[in-house]
Motif scaffolding. Structure first.
Motif, PDB file in Angstrom:
ATOM      1  N   ARG A 119      -4.499  -5.993  -3.674  1.00  0.00           N
ATOM      2  CA  ARG A 119      -4.331  -4.599  -3.252  1.00  0.00           C
ATOM      3  C   ARG A 119      -2.851  -4.265  -3.083  1.00  0.00           C
ATOM      4  O   ARG A 119      -2.402  -3.161  -3.440  1.00  0.00           O
ATOM      5  CB  ARG A 119      -5.104  -4.348  -1.959  1.00  0.00           C
ATOM      6  N   ASP A 120      -2.088  -5.195  -2.519  1.00  0.00           N
ATOM      7  CA  ASP A 120      -0.653  -4.965  -2.325  1.00  0.00           C
ATOM      8  C   ASP A 120       0.071  -4.783  -3.662  1.00  0.00           C
ATOM      9  O   ASP A 120       0.909  -3.893  -3.809  1.00  0.00           O
ATOM     10  CB  ASP A 120      -0.023  -6.146  -1.578  1.00  0.00           C
ATOM     11  N   VAL A 121      -0.249  -5.643  -4.615  1.00  0.00           N
ATOM     12  CA  VAL A 121       0.388  -5.555  -5.936  1.00  0.00           C
ATOM     13  C   VAL A 121       0.021  -4.238  -6.599  1.00  0.00           C
ATOM     14  O   VAL A 121       0.877  -3.528  -7.142  1.00  0.00           O
ATOM     15  CB  VAL A 121      -0.021  -6.742  -6.828  1.00  0.00           C
ATOM     16  N   HIS A 122      -1.261  -3.876  -6.547  1.00  0.00           N
ATOM     17  CA  HIS A 122      -1.724  -2.640  -7.177  1.00  0.00           C
ATOM     18  C   HIS A 122      -1.064  -1.422  -6.539  1.00  0.00           C
ATOM     19  O   HIS A 122      -0.745  -0.442  -7.232  1.00  0.00           O
ATOM     20  CB  HIS A 122      -3.242  -2.544  -7.075  1.00  0.00           C
ATOM     21  N   ALA A 123      -0.840  -1.468  -5.235  1.00  0.00           N
ATOM     22  CA  ALA A 123      -0.229  -0.339  -4.535  1.00  0.00           C
ATOM     23  C   ALA A 123       1.207  -0.103  -4.992  1.00  0.00           C
ATOM     24  O   ALA A 123       1.740   0.998  -4.827  1.00  0.00           O
ATOM     25  CB  ALA A 123      -0.267  -0.583  -3.029  1.00  0.00           C
ATOM     26  N   ARG A 124       1.831  -1.094  -5.570  1.00  0.00           N
ATOM     27  CA  ARG A 124       3.221  -0.961  -6.008  1.00  0.00           C
ATOM     28  C   ARG A 124       3.373  -0.250  -7.350  1.00  0.00           C
ATOM     29  O   ARG A 124       4.470   0.141  -7.709  1.00  0.00           O
ATOM     30  CB  ARG A 124       3.861  -2.342  -6.139  1.00  0.00           C
TER      31      ARG A 124
END
Length: 311
Positions: free
Chosen positions: A265-270
Motif C-alpha cells: 500500500r505504501d509503494v502504491h501510494a507513491r
C-alpha cells in the motif's frame, strides 16, 4: 567478482530510486548527479563488501542446485540422463534453486540496502535541499557491514538479519525460475535454427547440443535471462527493498516489522503501479551484459571441466 565492481553503482542507483520519494530523486539522472555531488565516487560503492561475498555464494548455490535438482526430477519422472527436460521442469528446477539462494542472499541484501540508502533521505532537487545534501551524506548510523549486523543482532536478535526474507524468497523463486527457463528457451531456439541450417548443408550430420553454441549465442541467451529475471521479479524486489530499509528511511510510516500488505500500500501510494517499477530502466541496462558474462563464464568452465575429465 569483477562483474560486481562494474554493476554495483547501477544497483546503488536502483535501490535508492526504489526506496526514495520523488522529492528526493526525480529520476535516474538526478540520482546519479546527487550521489556524485554529495558523496563522490565512493557513494556509488556504499555497502559493496557484503554483496561481494554473497554473490559468490549465491551463484555457486544457484548453478549447483539447478543441476542437482534436474537429476532429482529425472529420477522422479524416470527420464534418462540423455533426454532433455521440458521447459516447465527446468523452470521448477530454477525456482527451487532460487528458493535455496534466498536464505543466503537475504541477509546480504539487508545489509547492502541499509548502507545504500541510510544517508540519502535528506537529499533533494531544490536549491535548499541541495545545500543540505552534503550534510545528509555524512549523517550515517552504520560504518560498514559489521556495524549493521551488530546493530540488528543487538536490537532484534538473530531473526533481525532475515528481515525481508518472505519477499526475497518470492523474488528468487520466481525470478531464478525465469532466469534459467529463459536461458534454456533461447538456447534451444538458437540450436533449432542451427540444426535447420545444418540439415540443409550437411546430410547426416550429428545432432547439435548446447555445448556447440558459440560465444555470441551464449551472450544473447544469458542477456535475455537477466532481462527476464528483472522484469518478472522487479515489483517484488521493490517491496523487499522497502521492508529492509524501513528503519533508515525518514518517510517510513510503519515502525518495527512492516507487513507485506502495508508495504504494498505504501509503494502504491507513491505513484500507483509505476512506483513498483521505479529504477527498472537502469537495472535492465546492467542486467543484459552482467548476466551474459555470468552465463558465458559458467558455460566455458563447464566445457573445460568436461574436457579435463576426458583427458
Amino acid at each position: 567478482m569483477m562483474g560486481k565492481f562494474v554493476e554495483y553503482p547501477f544497483d546503488t542507483v536502483k535501490v535508492r530510486l526504489q526506496t526514495s520519494e520523488t522529492k528526493v530523486f526525480s529520476g535516474t539522472f538526478d540520482c546519479l548527479a546527487q550521489t556524485w555531488r554529495n558523496e563522490g565516487f565512493r557513494g556509488f560503492y556504499r555497502g559493496l563488501t557484503s554483496p561481494l561475498v554473497g554473490a559468490m555464494a549465491e551463484n555457486a548455490i544457484a548453478f549447483y542446485a539447478y543441476n542437482r535438482l534436474q537429476n532429482v526430477i529425472r529420477s522422479a519422472t524416470g527420464t534418462s540422463a540423455e533426454a532433455e527436460l521440458s521447459l516447465p521442469q527446468l523452470f521448477v528446477s530454477g525456482g527451487l534453486s532460487g528458493a535455496l539462494c534466498a536464505f543466503v542472499i537475504s541477509p546480504v541484501e539487508l545489509v547492502k540496502c541499509k548502507l545504500q540508502v541510510e544517508n540519502v533521505q535528506g537529499y533533494g532537487s531544490s536549491p535548499s535541499s541541495a545545500a543540505e545534501g552534503a550534510k545528509a551524506a555524512n549523517k550515517v548510523r552504520f560504518t560498514g557491514p559489521l556495524s549493521v549486523v551488530s546493530h540488528l543482532v543487538r536490537t532484534q536478535g538473530v531473526a533481525g538479519i532475515y528481515k525481508g526474507i518472505t519477499p526475497t524468497l518470492a523474488r528468487e523463486s520466481l525470478g531464478v525460475g525465469f532466469w534459467f527457463g529463459t536461458y534454456e528457451l533461447v538456447c534451444r531456439q538458437l540450436l533449432l535454427l542451427d540444426r535447420r541450417t545444418q540439415t540443409k548443408d550437411v546430410v547426416g550430420a550429428p545432432k547439435m547440443s548446447k555445448s556447440d553454441l558459440g560465444a555470441g549465442s551464449i551472450v544473447l541467451a544469458g542477456g535475455c535471462a537477466g532481462v527476464a529475471y528483472n522484469i518478472t521479479s522487479y515489483p517484488i524486489d521493490v517491496v523487499k527493498s522497502f521492508i529492509q530499509t524501513a528503519d533508515v528511511r525518514q518517510s517510513a510510516t510503519h515502525s518495527g516489522r512492516p507487513s507485506i500488505l502495508a508495504t504494498i500500500r505504501d509503494v502504491h501510494a507513491r505513484g500507483g503501479i509505476r512506483a513498483f517499477y521505479r529504477g527498472l530502466g537502469i537495472t535492465l541496462v546492467r542486467a543484459f551484459p552482467a548476466n551474459a558474462a555470468m552465463f558465458m563464464t559458467y558455460e566455458y568452465l563447464c566445457r573445460m571441466s568436461v574436457g579435463l575429465r576426458k583427458t
